[in-house]
Design a protein around this motif. Structure first.
Motif, PDB file in Angstrom:
ATOM      1  N   LEU A   4     -15.781  19.971  64.273  1.00  0.00           N
ATOM      2  CA  LEU A   4     -15.472  21.177  65.029  1.00  0.00           C
ATOM      3  C   LEU A   4     -14.768  20.823  66.336  1.00  0.00           C
ATOM      4  O   LEU A   4     -13.805  21.447  66.722  1.00  0.00           O
ATOM      5  N   SER A   5     -15.246  19.774  66.999  1.00  0.00           N
ATOM      6  CA  SER A   5     -14.624  19.346  68.243  1.00  0.00           C
ATOM      7  C   SER A   5     -13.197  18.878  68.008  1.00  0.00           C
ATOM      8  O   SER A   5     -12.307  19.139  68.814  1.00  0.00           O
ATOM      9  N   ALA A   6     -12.978  18.172  66.900  1.00  0.00           N
ATOM     10  CA  ALA A   6     -11.628  17.725  66.574  1.00  0.00           C
ATOM     11  C   ALA A   6     -10.734  18.925  66.288  1.00  0.00           C
ATOM     12  O   ALA A   6      -9.562  18.963  66.700  1.00  0.00           O
ATOM     13  N   LEU A   7     -11.290  19.925  65.613  1.00  0.00           N
ATOM     14  CA  LEU A   7     -10.532  21.133  65.301  1.00  0.00           C
ATOM     15  C   LEU A   7     -10.197  21.898  66.577  1.00  0.00           C
ATOM     16  O   LEU A   7      -9.077  22.400  66.753  1.00  0.00           O
ATOM     17  N   LEU A   8     -11.159  21.975  67.472  1.00  0.00           N
ATOM     18  CA  LEU A   8     -10.933  22.658  68.744  1.00  0.00           C
ATOM     19  C   LEU A   8      -9.866  21.943  69.553  1.00  0.00           C
ATOM     20  O   LEU A   8      -8.965  22.566  70.116  1.00  0.00           O
ATOM     21  N   SER A   9      -9.952  20.627  69.594  1.00  0.00           N
ATOM     22  CA  SER A   9      -8.969  19.842  70.339  1.00  0.00           C
ATOM     23  C   SER A   9      -7.556  20.086  69.826  1.00  0.00           C
ATOM     24  O   SER A   9      -6.611  20.253  70.601  1.00  0.00           O
ATOM     25  N   LYS A  10      -7.418  20.149  68.516  1.00  0.00           N
ATOM     26  CA  LYS A  10      -6.102  20.377  67.910  1.00  0.00           C
ATOM     27  C   LYS A  10      -5.574  21.768  68.243  1.00  0.00           C
ATOM     28  O   LYS A  10      -4.389  21.946  68.579  1.00  0.00           O
ATOM     29  N   ASN A  11      -6.450  22.767  68.195  1.00  0.00           N
ATOM     30  CA  ASN A  11      -6.014  24.132  68.456  1.00  0.00           C
ATOM     31  C   ASN A  11      -5.727  24.393  69.934  1.00  0.00           C
ATOM     32  O   ASN A  11      -4.936  25.271  70.273  1.00  0.00           O
ATOM     33  N   LEU A  12      -6.367  23.625  70.799  1.00  0.00           N
ATOM     34  CA  LEU A  12      -6.118  23.769  72.233  1.00  0.00           C
ATOM     35  C   LEU A  12      -4.747  23.246  72.645  1.00  0.00           C
ATOM     36  O   LEU A  12      -4.287  23.511  73.763  1.00  0.00           O
ATOM     37  N   GLU A  13      -4.099  22.528  71.744  1.00  0.00           N
ATOM     38  CA  GLU A  13      -2.787  21.950  72.066  1.00  0.00           C
ATOM     39  C   GLU A  13      -1.755  23.011  72.455  1.00  0.00           C
ATOM     40  O   GLU A  13      -0.833  22.732  73.227  1.00  0.00           O
ATOM     41  N   ILE A  14      -1.892  24.228  71.950  1.00  0.00           N
ATOM     42  CA  ILE A  14      -0.908  25.265  72.282  1.00  0.00           C
ATOM     43  C   ILE A  14      -0.983  25.672  73.757  1.00  0.00           C
ATOM     44  O   ILE A  14      -0.012  26.196  74.310  1.00  0.00           O
ATOM     45  N   LEU A  15      -2.132  25.409  74.388  1.00  0.00           N
ATOM     46  CA  LEU A  15      -2.275  25.735  75.810  1.00  0.00           C
ATOM     47  C   LEU A  15      -2.101  24.516  76.714  1.00  0.00           C
ATOM     48  O   LEU A  15      -2.021  24.657  77.937  1.00  0.00           O
ATOM     49  N   ALA A  16      -2.049  23.345  76.121  1.00  0.00           N
ATOM     50  CA  ALA A  16      -1.994  22.100  76.896  1.00  0.00           C
ATOM     51  C   ALA A  16      -0.869  22.055  77.933  1.00  0.00           C
ATOM     52  O   ALA A  16      -1.091  21.611  79.067  1.00  0.00           O
ATOM     53  N   PRO A  17       0.362  22.498  77.596  1.00  0.00           N
ATOM     54  CA  PRO A  17       1.440  22.424  78.595  1.00  0.00           C
ATOM     55  C   PRO A  17       1.136  23.199  79.877  1.00  0.00           C
ATOM     56  O   PRO A  17       1.598  22.825  80.962  1.00  0.00           O
ATOM     57  N   TYR A  18       0.338  24.253  79.767  1.00  0.00           N
ATOM     58  CA  TYR A  18       0.026  25.096  80.924  1.00  0.00           C
ATOM     59  C   TYR A  18      -1.214  24.586  81.656  1.00  0.00           C
ATOM     60  O   TYR A  18      -1.282  24.648  82.887  1.00  0.00           O
ATOM     61  N   LEU A  19      -2.169  24.074  80.906  1.00  0.00           N
ATOM     62  CA  LEU A  19      -3.381  23.542  81.510  1.00  0.00           C
ATOM     63  C   LEU A  19      -3.100  22.281  82.328  1.00  0.00           C
ATOM     64  O   LEU A  19      -3.854  21.937  83.241  1.00  0.00           O
ATOM     65  N   LYS A  20      -2.004  21.588  82.009  1.00  0.00           N
ATOM     66  CA  LYS A  20      -1.654  20.357  82.716  1.00  0.00           C
ATOM     67  C   LYS A  20      -0.792  20.592  83.955  1.00  0.00           C
ATOM     68  O   LYS A  20      -0.570  19.681  84.751  1.00  0.00           O
ATOM     69  N   LYS A  21      -0.307  21.811  84.121  1.00  0.00           N
ATOM     70  CA  LYS A  21       0.563  22.092  85.264  1.00  0.00           C
ATOM     71  C   LYS A  21      -0.206  21.985  86.582  1.00  0.00           C
ATOM     72  O   LYS A  21      -1.415  22.228  86.638  1.00  0.00           O
ATOM     73  N   LYS A  22       0.493  21.652  87.646  1.00  0.00           N
ATOM     74  CA  LYS A  22      -0.115  21.530  88.958  1.00  0.00           C
ATOM     75  C   LYS A  22      -0.044  22.861  89.719  1.00  0.00           C
ATOM     76  O   LYS A  22       0.810  23.693  89.451  1.00  0.00           O
ATOM     77  N   ASN A  23      -0.960  23.011  90.644  1.00  0.00           N
ATOM     78  CA  ASN A  23      -0.993  24.183  91.537  1.00  0.00           C
ATOM     79  C   ASN A  23      -1.201  25.500  90.793  1.00  0.00           C
ATOM     80  O   ASN A  23      -0.778  26.558  91.256  1.00  0.00           O
ATOM     81  N   ILE A  24      -1.857  25.436  89.638  1.00  0.00           N
ATOM     82  CA  ILE A  24      -2.086  26.644  88.847  1.00  0.00           C
ATOM     83  C   ILE A  24      -3.333  27.389  89.339  1.00  0.00           C
ATOM     84  O   ILE A  24      -4.359  26.780  89.641  1.00  0.00           O
ATOM     85  N   VAL A  25      -3.223  28.702  89.419  1.00  0.00           N
ATOM     86  CA  VAL A  25      -4.348  29.549  89.779  1.00  0.00           C
ATOM     87  C   VAL A  25      -4.844  30.326  88.561  1.00  0.00           C
ATOM     88  O   VAL A  25      -6.042  30.418  88.313  1.00  0.00           O
ATOM     89  N   GLU A  26      -3.906  30.880  87.795  1.00  0.00           N
ATOM     90  CA  GLU A  26      -4.267  31.710  86.639  1.00  0.00           C
ATOM     91  C   GLU A  26      -3.244  31.507  85.524  1.00  0.00           C
ATOM     92  O   GLU A  26      -2.046  31.368  85.780  1.00  0.00           O
ATOM     93  N   ILE A  27      -3.753  31.473  84.290  1.00  0.00           N
ATOM     94  CA  ILE A  27      -2.911  31.444  83.092  1.00  0.00           C
ATOM     95  C   ILE A  27      -3.245  32.701  82.298  1.00  0.00           C
ATOM     96  O   ILE A  27      -4.383  32.891  81.879  1.00  0.00           O
TER      97      ILE A  27
END
Length: 304
Positions: A4-27
């Motif tokens: 399940l954790s591996a599946l979650l990690s794979k599915n979270l990839e679609i948000l990864a580019p935004y979660l890695k951005k700097k100075n983010i307040v809200e997505i």
């Protein structure tokens, strides 16, 4: 769980580019294939992203719900939780309840330690540290995005490491450095499989023998229960509340009590509600013409 954790990690990839951005307040995703990003220095901006399809967003949300032991389906289209790995607060609403079929918002918090000097002068800081040491109960008030949790986390660092702490939150936003602590999580929308109520949690907290209780956010459902706790010997507790002014915070507490069934005049309810809240700190956010943010805070001693 590993699969399940591996599946979650794979599915979270679609948000990864935004979660890695700097100075983010809200997505925020108002509709599939479109994401809005709020930063500390540029405000809001929109990005088109074909990877954020309705199917992939729903798949990710269902996996998140399963991993957090919550329901998410046509009958339960709302989900609130802490995003695994990041501990960011996530809110989703889907289906017929939202015009676009899917909407999501992630509040990005930082573990960077912000000193109390960002809000207060030396004299006020000295007084605040004394209040915390003397086990005063403190309520932090402010509007959405005003920095309530950020300030609260700065205050929590002043708690003695020997104190036993129990926190109750709907998402893991409080940063607890003290070693002797327990973190309890209550589903904001009641979608947890166990269907635990605030009353259930309050009864548990009273038997966990805390020195201090930290409540993530006061609302209609938990105000009466929180007041019950701090009026039964749990001094030195902390909580936050949504309000734009100190007067508004007091009114919100009274209204929440009345909605919860408290009887009596407004003054009588206010007297009971505020009898064990010692300080209210009002936090405000200011944005200038260049979208730069600054924060300020004022303090009111309720039971001086």
């Amino acid at each position: 769980m590993k699969n399940l954790s591996a599946l979650l990690s794979k599915n979270l990839e679609i948000l990864a580019p935004y979660l890695k951005k700097k100075n983010i307040v809200e997505i925020s995703i108002n509709k599939p294939q479109e994401v809005w990003i709020e930063t500390t220095n540029k405000g809001w901006s929109c990005i088109k992203d074909k990877n954020l399809t309705h199917a992939r967003l729903m798949s990710l949300t269902k996996i998140l719900a399963t991993e957090s032991h919550q329901d998410f389906d046509e009958e339960t289209p709302i989900l609130s939780l802490s995003l695994p790995k990041y501990n960011y607060r996530l809110q989703v609403i889907s289906g017929a309840a939202v015009d676009s079929g899917f909407a999501l918002s992630i509040r990005v918090t930082t573990e960077v330690e912000i000193p109390l000097s960002s809000w207060f002068d030396k004299t006020t800081i000295k007084a605040l540290k004394s209040h915390i040491k003397d086990r005063k109960t403190i309520l932090v008030s402010g509007g959405t995005g005003s920095g309530k949790t950020t300030l609260l986390n700065s205050l929590l660092r002043e708690i003695d490491n020997n104190d036993r702490i129990v926190t109750l939150e709907d998402s893991k936003e409080l940063i607890i450095k003290q070693p002797n602590h327990i973190r309890l999580l209550k589903s904001k929308t009641g979608t947890d499989v166990a269907k635990l109520t605030y009353k259930d949690f309050i009864n548990v907290i009273m038997r966990l023998r805390p020195d201090r209780i930290l409540l993530g956010e006061i609302d209609v459902e938990n105000t009466a229960n929180f007041l019950r706790l701090i009026n039964t010997g749990h001094d030195g507790s902390f909580a936050t509340i949504h309000a734009n002014t100190i007067k508004g915070a007091i009114s919100a507490i009274v209204l929440n009590c009345q909605l919860a069934g408290f009887q009596g005049t407004e003054d009588a309810v206010a007297k009971y509600a505020l009898s064990h809240i010692d300080l209210i700190i009002q936090v405000d956010r200011h944005i200038d013409e260049n979208n730069n943010r600054t924060f300020s805070a004022e303090i009111k001693e309720v039971n001086a």
